[in-house]
Design a protein around this motif. Structure first.
Motif, PDB file in Angstrom:
ATOM      1  N   UNK A   1      -1.714  11.060   2.911  1.00  0.00           N
ATOM      2  CA  UNK A   1      -1.856  10.210   1.708  1.00  0.00           C
ATOM      3  C   UNK A   1      -3.073   9.305   1.834  1.00  0.00           C
ATOM      4  N   UNK A   2      -3.246   8.736   3.029  1.00  0.00           N
ATOM      5  CA  UNK A   2      -4.332   7.758   3.228  1.00  0.00           C
ATOM      6  C   UNK A   2      -5.693   8.394   2.938  1.00  0.00           C
ATOM      7  N   UNK A   3      -5.931   9.584   3.495  1.00  0.00           N
ATOM      8  CA  UNK A   3      -7.242  10.225   3.307  1.00  0.00           C
ATOM      9  C   UNK A   3      -7.470  10.580   1.838  1.00  0.00           C
ATOM     10  N   UNK A   4      -6.446  11.143   1.186  1.00  0.00           N
ATOM     11  CA  UNK A   4      -6.583  11.513  -0.234  1.00  0.00           C
ATOM     12  C   UNK A   4      -6.803  10.259  -1.082  1.00  0.00           C
ATOM     13  N   UNK A   5      -6.095   9.182  -0.745  1.00  0.00           N
ATOM     14  CA  UNK A   5      -6.189   7.941  -1.527  1.00  0.00           C
ATOM     15  C   UNK A   5      -7.565   7.305  -1.393  1.00  0.00           C
ATOM     16  N   UNK A   6      -8.108   7.308  -0.169  1.00  0.00           N
ATOM     17  CA  UNK A   6      -9.455   6.727   0.029  1.00  0.00           C
ATOM     18  C   UNK A   6     -10.460   7.460  -0.857  1.00  0.00           C
ATOM     19  N   UNK A   7     -10.333   8.797  -0.919  1.00  0.00           N
ATOM     20  CA  UNK A   7     -11.252   9.589  -1.766  1.00  0.00           C
ATOM     21  C   UNK A   7     -11.093   9.240  -3.245  1.00  0.00           C
ATOM     22  N   UNK A   8      -9.839   9.077  -3.685  1.00  0.00           N
ATOM     23  CA  UNK A   8      -9.585   8.778  -5.106  1.00  0.00           C
ATOM     24  C   UNK A   8     -10.100   7.381  -5.458  1.00  0.00           C
ATOM     25  N   UNK A   9      -9.852   6.414  -4.567  1.00  0.00           N
ATOM     26  CA  UNK A   9     -10.305   5.033  -4.837  1.00  0.00           C
ATOM     27  C   UNK A   9     -11.828   4.984  -4.903  1.00  0.00           C
ATOM     28  N   UNK A  10     -12.473   5.704  -3.996  1.00  0.00           N
ATOM     29  CA  UNK A  10     -13.941   5.735  -3.999  1.00  0.00           C
ATOM     30  C   UNK A  10     -14.457   6.348  -5.308  1.00  0.00           C
ATOM     31  N   UNK A  11     -13.831   7.445  -5.738  1.00  0.00           N
ATOM     32  CA  UNK A  11     -14.275   8.101  -6.982  1.00  0.00           C
ATOM     33  C   UNK A  11     -14.097   7.173  -8.182  1.00  0.00           C
ATOM     34  N   UNK A  12     -13.059   6.325  -8.139  1.00  0.00           N
ATOM     35  CA  UNK A  12     -12.786   5.416  -9.263  1.00  0.00           C
ATOM     36  C   UNK A  12     -13.595   4.125  -9.164  1.00  0.00           C
ATOM     37  N   UNK A  13     -14.197   3.894  -7.997  1.00  0.00           N
ATOM     38  CA  UNK A  13     -14.900   2.619  -7.789  1.00  0.00           C
ATOM     39  C   UNK A  13     -13.930   1.448  -7.693  1.00  0.00           C
ATOM     40  N   UNK A  14     -12.736   1.721  -7.134  1.00  0.00           N
ATOM     41  CA  UNK A  14     -11.719   0.664  -6.997  1.00  0.00           C
ATOM     42  C   UNK A  14     -11.533   0.299  -5.525  1.00  0.00           C
ATOM     43  N   UNK A  15     -11.192  -0.970  -5.283  1.00  0.00           N
ATOM     44  CA  UNK A  15     -10.822  -1.408  -3.928  1.00  0.00           C
ATOM     45  C   UNK A  15      -9.297  -1.408  -3.829  1.00  0.00           C
ATOM     46  N   UNK A  16      -8.791  -1.193  -2.612  1.00  0.00           N
ATOM     47  CA  UNK A  16      -7.328  -1.111  -2.437  1.00  0.00           C
ATOM     48  C   UNK A  16      -6.639  -2.393  -2.929  1.00  0.00           C
TER      49      UNK A  16
ATOM     50  N   UNK B   1       9.861   3.561   2.424  1.00  0.00           N
ATOM     51  CA  UNK B   1       9.184   4.616   1.666  1.00  0.00           C
ATOM     52  C   UNK B   1       7.817   4.921   2.275  1.00  0.00           C
ATOM     53  N   UNK B   2       7.360   6.135   2.056  1.00  0.00           N
ATOM     54  CA  UNK B   2       6.005   6.517   2.484  1.00  0.00           C
ATOM     55  C   UNK B   2       4.978   5.682   1.718  1.00  0.00           C
ATOM     56  N   UNK B   3       5.309   5.310   0.471  1.00  0.00           N
ATOM     57  CA  UNK B   3       4.401   4.471  -0.322  1.00  0.00           C
ATOM     58  C   UNK B   3       4.195   3.123   0.360  1.00  0.00           C
ATOM     59  N   UNK B   4       5.244   2.565   0.976  1.00  0.00           N
ATOM     60  CA  UNK B   4       5.110   1.281   1.684  1.00  0.00           C
ATOM     61  C   UNK B   4       4.203   1.447   2.906  1.00  0.00           C
ATOM     62  N   UNK B   5       4.377   2.553   3.613  1.00  0.00           N
ATOM     63  CA  UNK B   5       3.534   2.796   4.794  1.00  0.00           C
ATOM     64  C   UNK B   5       2.077   2.994   4.373  1.00  0.00           C
ATOM     65  N   UNK B   6       1.884   3.646   3.237  1.00  0.00           N
ATOM     66  CA  UNK B   6       0.523   3.837   2.709  1.00  0.00           C
ATOM     67  C   UNK B   6      -0.077   2.497   2.271  1.00  0.00           C
ATOM     68  N   UNK B   7       0.752   1.661   1.643  1.00  0.00           N
ATOM     69  CA  UNK B   7       0.286   0.335   1.198  1.00  0.00           C
ATOM     70  C   UNK B   7      -0.278  -0.438   2.388  1.00  0.00           C
ATOM     71  N   UNK B   8       0.421  -0.378   3.526  1.00  0.00           N
ATOM     72  CA  UNK B   8      -0.046  -1.068   4.740  1.00  0.00           C
ATOM     73  C   UNK B   8      -1.353  -0.445   5.238  1.00  0.00           C
ATOM     74  N   UNK B   9      -1.381   0.889   5.315  1.00  0.00           N
ATOM     75  CA  UNK B   9      -2.568   1.571   5.859  1.00  0.00           C
ATOM     76  C   UNK B   9      -3.796   1.308   5.003  1.00  0.00           C
TER      77      UNK B   9
ATOM     78  N   UNK C   1      -0.151  -4.660  -4.204  1.00  0.00           N
ATOM     79  CA  UNK C   1       0.524  -3.526  -4.861  1.00  0.00           C
ATOM     80  C   UNK C   1       2.006  -3.441  -4.526  1.00  0.00           C
ATOM     81  N   UNK C   2       2.834  -3.142  -5.530  1.00  0.00           N
ATOM     82  CA  UNK C   2       4.199  -2.693  -5.285  1.00  0.00           C
ATOM     83  C   UNK C   2       4.132  -1.241  -4.828  1.00  0.00           C
ATOM     84  N   UNK C   3       5.218  -0.761  -4.232  1.00  0.00           N
ATOM     85  CA  UNK C   3       5.150   0.611  -3.695  1.00  0.00           C
ATOM     86  C   UNK C   3       6.531   1.252  -3.691  1.00  0.00           C
ATOM     87  N   UNK C   4       6.584   2.488  -4.176  1.00  0.00           N
ATOM     88  CA  UNK C   4       7.846   3.231  -4.050  1.00  0.00           C
ATOM     89  C   UNK C   4       7.577   4.736  -4.026  1.00  0.00           C
TER      90      UNK C   4
END
Ligand code: COA
Length: 327
Positions: free
Chosen positions: A57-72, A91-99, A105-108
């Motif tokens: 999730x982390x690697x895919x998310x970093x790519x998506x955030x970069x493409x959108x020009x958004x910071x975590x 939840x995995x979303x909580x672990x991703x939120x930390x990473x 962000x809320x996470x579920x």
């Protein structure tokens, strides 16, 4: 002008290790010919033993955030669609939120099996249209390989690991998510299931001995329902939006079986050049399959502004879902 959600960035990630059909020929009684003919799959990616779903999730998310020009830290909400999370809780979303360091962000997590990404897209779309949140990260990610019986040829040839992510933000005008459609029929729950580890069959030496922590599938029964259901689903989704099949620029189907994908495309009279197909390289990555394919076609420049894109999925539950997007 009506408020919509719009995908503003896409990203994906798949583990490095490739498992080919000929590798599988050495493990079980199967052949490259059988797997290719019946499924269209040639190879799949397999996570390392140390690699978890939230890592993908982390690697895919970093790519998506970069493409959108958004910071975590700008994210309001993280939704992870998965049925193979790092652990049942948290939840995995909580672990991703930390990473990610997405401190605002809320996470579920959300589990609708192979339809999970589209259930997540529907949830995210409605969160944004409701006005409560503005910037959402939606990820579909699976490490299926850790829940496979590698001696069961009817399932081990099908699945693979991967992750795909999108960012969604509010948008006014014609572009964005036009509609989402969610369906289920729990009476066929045993067509695809992973029966062990929950409150019905908590982990025990018996559940391990009986391989109840691995996926079971009635492949042929599932195949028949999937073809029938998806053919109706894609037609209904276009009708609902008064969009003709000829106006469609791209179909992005769940990547379970090339024969199912071709039948769905034929029902719409759509040439395969307008269908995103990558299952020959990744196999069935469940909730990751649509965002992985979406990211590939976006990065290859196969989707243009204002194009109509139809997404559809079918999986355990049984669940099925679709979305029409104006890019
Ligand atoms: N290699 C060789 N033979 C295999 C095999 C393998 N990996 N897996 C099964 N077989 C055999 C079966 O044992 C059976 O043999 P038999 O006729 O002697 O009993 C034969 O191949 C046909 O099996 P069947 O299950 O009827 O094949 P199929 O054409 O339905 O293809 C799937 C199997 C799983 C590829 C297909 O049914 C499918 O894709 N199902 C839908 C999956 C799906 O959409 N899931 C939803 C999302 S997860």
């Amino acid at each position: 002008m009506s408020l919509r959600s719009r995908i503003t960035g896409t990203g994906s990630y798949a583990p490095e290790t490739v498992l080919t059909n000929s590798d599988l020929e050495k493990k079980v009684d199967t052949s490259d010919e059988w797997i290719t003919e019946r499924t269209g799959i040639k190879e799949r990616r397999i996570a390392k033993s140390s690699e978890t779903t939230s890592d993908l999730c982390l690697e895919a998310s970093k790519n998506a955030l970069q493409a959108a020009g958004l910071k975590a830290w700008e994210l309001d909400l993280i939704i992870v669609a998965t049925m193979s999370g790092d652990m049942p809780m948290p939840s995995t979303a909580s672990l991703l939120q930390k990473k990610l360091g997405a401190k605002n962000a809320g996470a579920f997590d959300l589990n609708a099996a192979c339809s999970g990404f589209l259930y997540g897209l529907s949830a995210a779309d409605n969160f944004i249209k409701g006005g409560a949140v503005k910037r959402i990260l939606l990820v579909g990610a699976e490490v299926m390989s850790k829940f496979i019986d590698w001696k069961d040829r009817s399932t081990c040839v099908l699945f693979g690991d991967g992750a795909g992510a999108v960012t969604l933000e509010p948008s006014r005008g014609k572009r964005g998510v036009l509609s989402t459609h969610l369906y289920s029929d729990g009476s066929m729950w045993d067509f695809i299931c992973l029966p062990g580890g929950g409150s019905q069959h908590p982990p025990s030496s018996k559940t391990i001995k009986n391989k109840m922590h691995c996926i079971k599938m009635k492949g042929n029964e599932t195949f028949k329902v999937a073809v029938r259901t998806l053919e109706k689903l894609v037609v209904d989704t276009l009708k609902k939006n008064k969009v003709k099949p000829s106006e469609l620029s791209m179909l992005i189907p769940h990547q379970a079986n090339l024969r199912i994908i071709k039948a769905t495309a034929e029902r719409l009279d759509l040439p395969m050049s307008k269908v995103a197909v990558n299952l020959h390289r990744y196999g069935n990555t469940s909730s990751a399959s649509i965002p992985l394919a979406l990211d590939e076609v976006v990065r290859a420049g196969r989707i243009k502004k204002d194009d109509y894109i139809l997404l559809e999925a079918f999986g355990a539950g049984l669940t099925w879902a679709s979305a029409l997007i104006r890019w």
